[in-house]
Design a protein around this motif. Structure first.
Motif, short mmCIF file in Angstrom:
data_model
loop_
_atom_site.label_atom_id
_atom_site.label_comp_id
_atom_site.label_asym_id
_atom_site.label_seq_id
_atom_site.Cartn_x
_atom_site.Cartn_y
_atom_site.Cartn_z
N ALA A 180 -27.84 80.41 -78.88
CA ALA A 180 -28.47 79.09 -78.81
C ALA A 180 -28.61 78.47 -80.20
O ALA A 180 -28.44 77.26 -80.37
N SER A 181 -28.91 79.30 -81.20
CA SER A 181 -29.04 78.77 -82.56
C SER A 181 -27.71 78.25 -83.07
O SER A 181 -27.67 77.22 -83.77
N PHE A 182 -26.62 78.90 -82.73
CA PHE A 182 -25.31 78.42 -83.19
C PHE A 182 -24.86 77.19 -82.42
O PHE A 182 -24.05 76.40 -82.92
N ILE A 183 -25.36 77.01 -81.21
CA ILE A 183 -25.10 75.75 -80.49
C ILE A 183 -25.75 74.58 -81.24
O ILE A 183 -25.16 73.51 -81.39
N SER A 184 -26.97 74.80 -81.72
CA SER A 184 -27.63 73.74 -82.50
C SER A 184 -26.92 73.52 -83.83
O SER A 184 -26.90 72.40 -84.35
N VAL A 185 -26.32 74.57 -84.40
CA VAL A 185 -25.53 74.41 -85.62
C VAL A 185 -24.35 73.46 -85.37
O VAL A 185 -24.07 72.55 -86.17
N VAL A 186 -23.65 73.67 -84.27
CA VAL A 186 -22.52 72.80 -83.93
C VAL A 186 -23.00 71.36 -83.72
O VAL A 186 -22.34 70.40 -84.16
N ALA A 187 -24.15 71.21 -83.07
CA ALA A 187 -24.70 69.86 -82.87
C ALA A 187 -25.00 69.20 -84.20
O ALA A 187 -24.73 68.00 -84.39
N PHE A 188 -25.54 69.94 -85.15
CA PHE A 188 -25.84 69.39 -86.47
C PHE A 188 -24.56 68.96 -87.20
O PHE A 188 -24.55 67.93 -87.90
N ILE A 189 -23.51 69.73 -87.06
CA ILE A 189 -22.25 69.36 -87.70
C ILE A 189 -21.76 68.02 -87.18
O ILE A 189 -21.35 67.13 -87.96
N PHE A 190 -21.82 67.83 -85.88
CA PHE A 190 -21.40 66.55 -85.32
C PHE A 190 -22.35 65.42 -85.72
O PHE A 190 -21.91 64.28 -85.93
N LEU A 191 -23.65 65.72 -85.82
CA LEU A 191 -24.60 64.70 -86.25
C LEU A 191 -24.29 64.22 -87.67
O LEU A 191 -24.35 63.03 -87.97
N ILE A 192 -23.97 65.16 -88.55
CA ILE A 192 -23.65 64.79 -89.93
C ILE A 192 -22.37 63.96 -89.98
O ILE A 192 -22.27 62.97 -90.72
N LEU A 193 -21.38 64.35 -89.19
CA LEU A 193 -20.13 63.59 -89.16
C LEU A 193 -20.36 62.18 -88.63
O LEU A 193 -19.80 61.21 -89.14
N LEU A 194 -21.18 62.04 -87.60
CA LEU A 194 -21.47 60.73 -87.05
C LEU A 194 -22.21 59.85 -88.06
O LEU A 194 -21.94 58.65 -88.18
N SER A 195 -23.17 60.45 -88.79
CA SER A 195 -23.90 59.68 -89.80
C SER A 195 -22.98 59.22 -90.91
O SER A 195 -23.05 58.08 -91.38
N ALA A 196 -22.09 60.11 -91.35
CA ALA A 196 -21.13 59.74 -92.39
C ALA A 196 -20.20 58.63 -91.91
O ALA A 196 -19.85 57.72 -92.67
N LEU A 197 -19.83 58.67 -90.64
CA LEU A 197 -18.96 57.63 -90.07
C LEU A 197 -19.69 56.30 -89.98
O LEU A 197 -19.10 55.25 -90.22
#
Length: 202
Positions: A180-197
């Motif tokens: 579950a913790s690594f699922i949230s890690v993947v979500a954070f990666i996409f969040l950072i990419l979306l913010s940068a976009l």
């Protein structure tokens, strides 16, 4: 006009007022299109945050309730495994609780980004804070994953015995918490990419 004389007719180009009128119209259309896709990115950001909250809370709660006592014990001696027996698992619970709390507090900023898609301030702040939370989340998950690996496989060089054959329920819970913790890690990666976009210049 007489024969042999040149024509004095002058073609007048389109007035500058009309040309100036078209430019703001085109700019407004482009502005609306940019606002549309940025608002879509912000909505996706909000949904991902909700998913990351669920994953982080699940990781913290499952790890925090992981304990198991073997059925064969006496009045003075018993075999028990609990998350608070290991400092790494304690750090995991605290870190994931902090990450989940941050994600909840970040929801208003995400909503502001939906309402005002061109506002760069909230999006930049989320980008910075998400990067810090990703670091904490990754460190907690990686540390716990190392202990879970030892619990499943042991280490003969250091006389670390595999305990998952005896404490099956305990190992199942801590393994699920790490996933579950690594699922949230993947979500954070996409969040950072979306913010940068979203904050990049059009």
């Amino acid at each position: 006009m007489r024969s042999g004389e040149y024509s004095t007719t002058i073609e007048v180009p389109e007035s500058s007022a009309v040309a100036k009128g078209k430019a703001p119209l085109m700019a407004a259309v482009v502005h609306q299109e940019q606002a549309g896709w940025k608002r879509g990115v912000s909505i996706m950001d909000f949904i991902l945050r909700l998913g990351a909250i669920v994953a982080a809370l699940a990781a913290a709660s499952v790890m925090g309730t992981s304990d198991e006592t073997l059925p064969f014990f006496t009045q003075f001696f018993q075999f028990q495994a609990s998350y608070d027996d290991l400092p790494t698992f304690q750090f995991f619970v605290i870190a994931m609780a902090i990450v989940a709390g941050y994600l909840v507090l970040s929801l208003p900023l995400s909503i502001v980004s939906i309402v005002r898609p061109h506002a760069a301030g909230p999006r930049l702040l989320l980008l910075i804070l998400d990067t810090v939370a990703l670091t904490l989340n990754t460190s907690a998950g990686a540390a716990a994953a190392a202990i879970v690996y030892l619990a499943h496989n042991g280490n003969s060089n250091t006389n670390w015995l595999a305990i998952c054959q005896q404490f099956g329920d305990f190992c199942q819970k801590v393994s699920g918490a790490v996933v579950a913790s690594f699922i949230s890690v993947v979500a954070f990666i996409f969040l950072i990419l979306l913010s940068a976009l979203a904050i990049r210049k059009p």
